[in-house]
Design an enzyme around this catalytic site. Structure first.
Site, mmCIF file in Angstrom:
data_model
loop_
_atom_site.group_PDB
_atom_site.id
_atom_site.type_symbol
_atom_site.label_atom_id
_atom_site.label_comp_id
_atom_site.label_asym_id
_atom_site.label_seq_id
_atom_site.Cartn_x
_atom_site.Cartn_y
_atom_site.Cartn_z
ATOM 1 N N GLU A 282 0.842 -1.203 0.000
ATOM 2 C CA GLU A 282 0.000 0.000 0.000
ATOM 3 C C GLU A 282 0.871 1.244 0.000
ATOM 4 O OE1 GLU A 282 -3.758 0.162 2.140
ATOM 5 O OE2 GLU A 282 -2.917 1.851 3.299
ATOM 6 N N PHE A 283 0.483 2.232 -0.812
ATOM 7 C CA PHE A 283 1.205 3.498 -0.910
ATOM 8 C C PHE A 283 0.212 4.648 -0.803
ATOM 9 C CE2 PHE A 283 3.460 0.333 -3.448
ATOM 10 C CZ PHE A 283 4.731 0.393 -2.902
ATOM 11 N N PHE A 284 0.716 5.819 -0.409
ATOM 12 C CA PHE A 284 -0.124 7.014 -0.411
ATOM 13 C C PHE A 284 0.533 8.102 -1.258
ATOM 14 C CE2 PHE A 284 2.580 7.586 3.375
ATOM 15 C CZ PHE A 284 3.056 8.883 3.192
ATOM 16 N N LYS B 89 -21.727 -5.813 3.832
ATOM 17 C CA LYS B 89 -20.780 -5.394 2.791
ATOM 18 C C LYS B 89 -20.406 -6.558 1.888
ATOM 19 C CE LYS B 89 -17.735 -3.513 5.634
ATOM 20 N NZ LYS B 89 -16.525 -2.785 6.109
ATOM 21 N N THR C 89 -3.972 4.824 -1.460
ATOM 22 C CA THR C 89 -4.926 5.384 -0.516
ATOM 23 C C THR C 89 -5.652 6.587 -1.099
ATOM 24 O OG1 THR C 89 -3.368 6.907 0.533
ATOM 25 C CG2 THR C 89 -3.466 4.653 1.398
ATOM 26 N N ASP D 64 -13.948 9.057 6.906
ATOM 27 C CA ASP D 64 -14.331 9.818 8.095
ATOM 28 C C ASP D 64 -15.766 10.291 7.987
ATOM 29 O OD1 ASP D 64 -11.854 9.495 9.135
ATOM 30 O OD2 ASP D 64 -11.103 11.469 8.546
#
Length: 638
Positions: A21-23, A179, A52, A113
């Site tokens: 995973e990278f942002f 879900k 992300t 959020d």
């Protein structure tokens, strides 16, 4: 591009896989260096990579651009995160259309959020997204089976920080069932360090009466331990339980020796992978790494784990199974990369698994069609451990190098108060004047408050004791300090207050301070800074409107922390320069907005916080005389 679900289905019964995973980095230089990092890490052959997506769409353009780069330029199967609350349907649809256009076929559907309140957020009432299941249903309704959809889960139960005693995965089960039933293709977990809780969680899902979890891939999310501070902080933010034996192993490392912490962390994650695989009866075959845009720890874990099977390892295993005393293979050795044990001859005879293990870390490919097969030496893991790859391997926190892909927030999601709204109200009340704000900062400095909106951890660092009275004096005068450090000249690296890095070294730091200041007082301070003819002080200042002031050039860099250690170059983990200041300034003022949003619109407190954001400046000052302990604080006496 492939769907993750299809790639998993095509794996053999004993094959394992991993993902990264990278942002999106905060700076352009960080993005360029991440591109190089991704090229190196792609050589490890992850099954897929995640990108992300900031809450409320705050990084939507950067996230989609990064995902497109991974897909089109690097040929990586890419999964784009997508949050749905606090977002309009138009933005969600735009991102999904952009993903499809880029050939991205995988989405991790997240709630994100929750809105701060209807007064600050007006959703499209015709398609309001309240939960991740709403997003899953929307994607299936609009795109059918085009996208492979992943959803998040919490092995220890979801916790918002308000009622940690209610944290229980059983409570979350109905939501996860919804879900999954709505069309999820795989489940990815929040990070954890208590393996027993994940194993119990996986068993709970597999045995659920609905049957929806019987065969769906459940992928554990793992965060490598890079530094002590980041380990403790991320575990706390995620409400992840740290087992006592793990904490003891980390605490046994000499104080602040991040290199040893990293080594222990690699062993811990390797052991976790082995235990997960074994105790789930090999049902769990995939492992997801939250890289934080760093590569060394991940590369070491993959290299050392006997469970994770890269294509390279699989080839070597095949060779080990085939090689016998009467059917040996010949290894062609490259002297530039081969281990010392095989440098004695240009070729080495492989007659057993033991022979192969001696050179396994340096084998790139193996042709088994001939008895005298040629083995090409090429090890991508070694490239990921080279100086080029690990130049930013030390902490990349608030003042890290902005050229690093890891620069910025630890989670990559943007401004946050780090506490839920109810806790923020309990801690900070409802200030109605600048004097009330000053009081909060002073209470934090005296230990009466555990955290402020800009704090990255609870409580002050021990070094703050040396300058506490100076900081209290400044805050009393309306200079609200959010970062500071005293000058240090040659403290030992094992010093209990200032030490960091490997043993037998010495560390240095310049006095610096960062604070918010009113426009009126900034005018006075600016004149004092401009009248100073000495270059012993460097400063940056700016406001939320985009005004910017400095006595430095664009490419000037201030090293404010550095260390000298045996057998290595000078390590310079902490710098302040224009790019990093501007990136942080945007976030720092964004936190004022985050704070404002927890109060009713047009209330006295919301008006105050909005006025501060609009009319105050953020100032960062570095004093270069690190031999003097008082120079900066005397200068700031307005």
């Amino acid at each position: 591009m492939a769907k993750i679900s299809d790639k998993i289905a095509q794996l053999g019964p004993d094959e394992t896989y991993f993902s990264f995973e990278f942002f999106p980095p905060k700076t352009e230089a960080g993005m360029q260096n991440l591109r190089a990092r991704l090229q190196r890490m792609a050589q490890l052959k992850p099954l897929f990579v995640n990108i992300t997506f900031g809450a409320g769409g705050s990084t939507s353009t950067k996230s989609l651009d990064l995902a497109t780069l991974c897909t089109s330029e690097l040929g990586l199967t890419t999964c784009l995160h997508l949050t749905c609350t606090n977002m309009d349907r138009s933005l969600i649809d735009s991102v999904l259309a952009g993903a499809k256009k880029a050939g991205i076929r995988n989405i991790l559907a997240l709630r994100g959020d929750p809105p701060r309140g209807t007064e600050y957020w007006t959703p499209d009432e015709s398609s309001q997204f309240c939960h991740a299941v709403d997003l899953v249903r929307h994607i299936r309704r609009e795109y059918g089976d085009y996208f492979c959809i992943g959803v998040a889960s919490y092995p220890e139960g979801y916790a918002d920080g308000q009622n940690p005693e209610l944290q229980d995965p059983v409570v979350d089960l109905p939501y996860l069932v919804d879900k999954t039933s709505a069309g999820a293709d795989f489940i990815m977990t929040q990070l954890f360090y208590d393996t027993s809780k994940f194993v119990a969680f996986e068993k709970l899902l597999r045995e659920h009466s609905s049957g929806v979890f019987r065969t769906i891939p459940i992928i554990p999310g793992l965060l490598p331990i890079s530094t002590y501070q980041s380990f403790i902080r991320t575990a706390k933010l995620s409400n992840a339980h740290i087992p006592d034996d793990l904490l003891e192993r980390i605490n046994a490392v000499p104080y602040a020796d991040d290199e040893q912490v990293k080594q222990v962390g690699v062993s811990v994650l390797t052991e976790m992978i082995d235990r997960i695989h074994r105790e789930t009866d090999r049902r769990v075959k995939g492992f997801h790494f939250y890289t934080l845009n760093l590569e060394k720890s991940v590369a070491l874990i993959i290299e050392q784990s006997p469970i994770i099977k890269t294509p390279l390892k699989a080839t070597i295993d095949d060779a080990a199974a085939t090689a016998t005393a009467d059917r040996a293979f010949t290894l062609a050795v490259s002297p530039t990369t081969a281990p010392v044990s095989v440098l004695a001859a240009p070729t080495v005879s492989i007659e057993s698994a033991e022979d192969i293990s001696k050179v396994a870390d340096h084998v790139g490919s193996l042709d088994l069609t001939d008895k005298a097969a040629t083995v090409v030496v090429s090890d991508p893991t070694k490239q990921l451990l080279s100086p080029e790859a690990t130049w930013d391997d030390f902490p990349n926190g608030r003042w890290g190098d902005p050229r690093s892909p890891a620069y910025g927030e630890i989670d990559g999601y943007g401004p946050t108060l780090h506490v839920p709204a109810s806790k923020a109200l309990e801690l900070w009340g409802s200030p109605e004047s600048a004097a009330d704000i000053s009081s909060l900062f002073i209470r934090y400095l005296t230990g009466d408050l555990p955290v402020l909106p800009w704090s990255e951890q609870s409580g002050l660092n021990p070094e703050t004791d040396l300058i506490r009275e100076d900081l209290i004096s400044l805050n009393t005068e309306g200079l609200w300090t959010v970062a500071s450090q005293p000058a240090v000249s040659g403290a030992r690296s094992d010093d209990k207050v200032f030490g960091w890095g490997p043993s037998n070294g010495y560390v240095f730091q310049k006095a610096m301070i960062e604070f918010f200041i009113s426009g009126e007082k900034w005018a006075i301070l600016k004149k004092k800074l401009q009248d100073s003819t000495s270059d012993i002080i460097s400063y940056y200042a700016g406001n939320d409107k985009g005004d910017f002031f400095s006595n430095m050039s664009l490419n000037d860099v201030n090293a404010v922390t550095w260390g000298v250690f045996p057998n290595r170059e000078v390590v310079q983990p902490t710098i302040i320069e224009e790019q990093s200041f501007k990136a942080w300034m945007e976030e720092a003022f964004g936190i004022w907005s985050e704070w404002e949003f927890i109060y009713p619109k047009k209330s006295a407190t919301s008006n105050l916080l909005r006025s501060i954001r609009q009319n105050y400046y953020l100032v960062s000052i570095v004093h270069h005389d690190y031999m003097s302990g008082e120079a900066l604080w005397k200068f700031l006496q307005l």
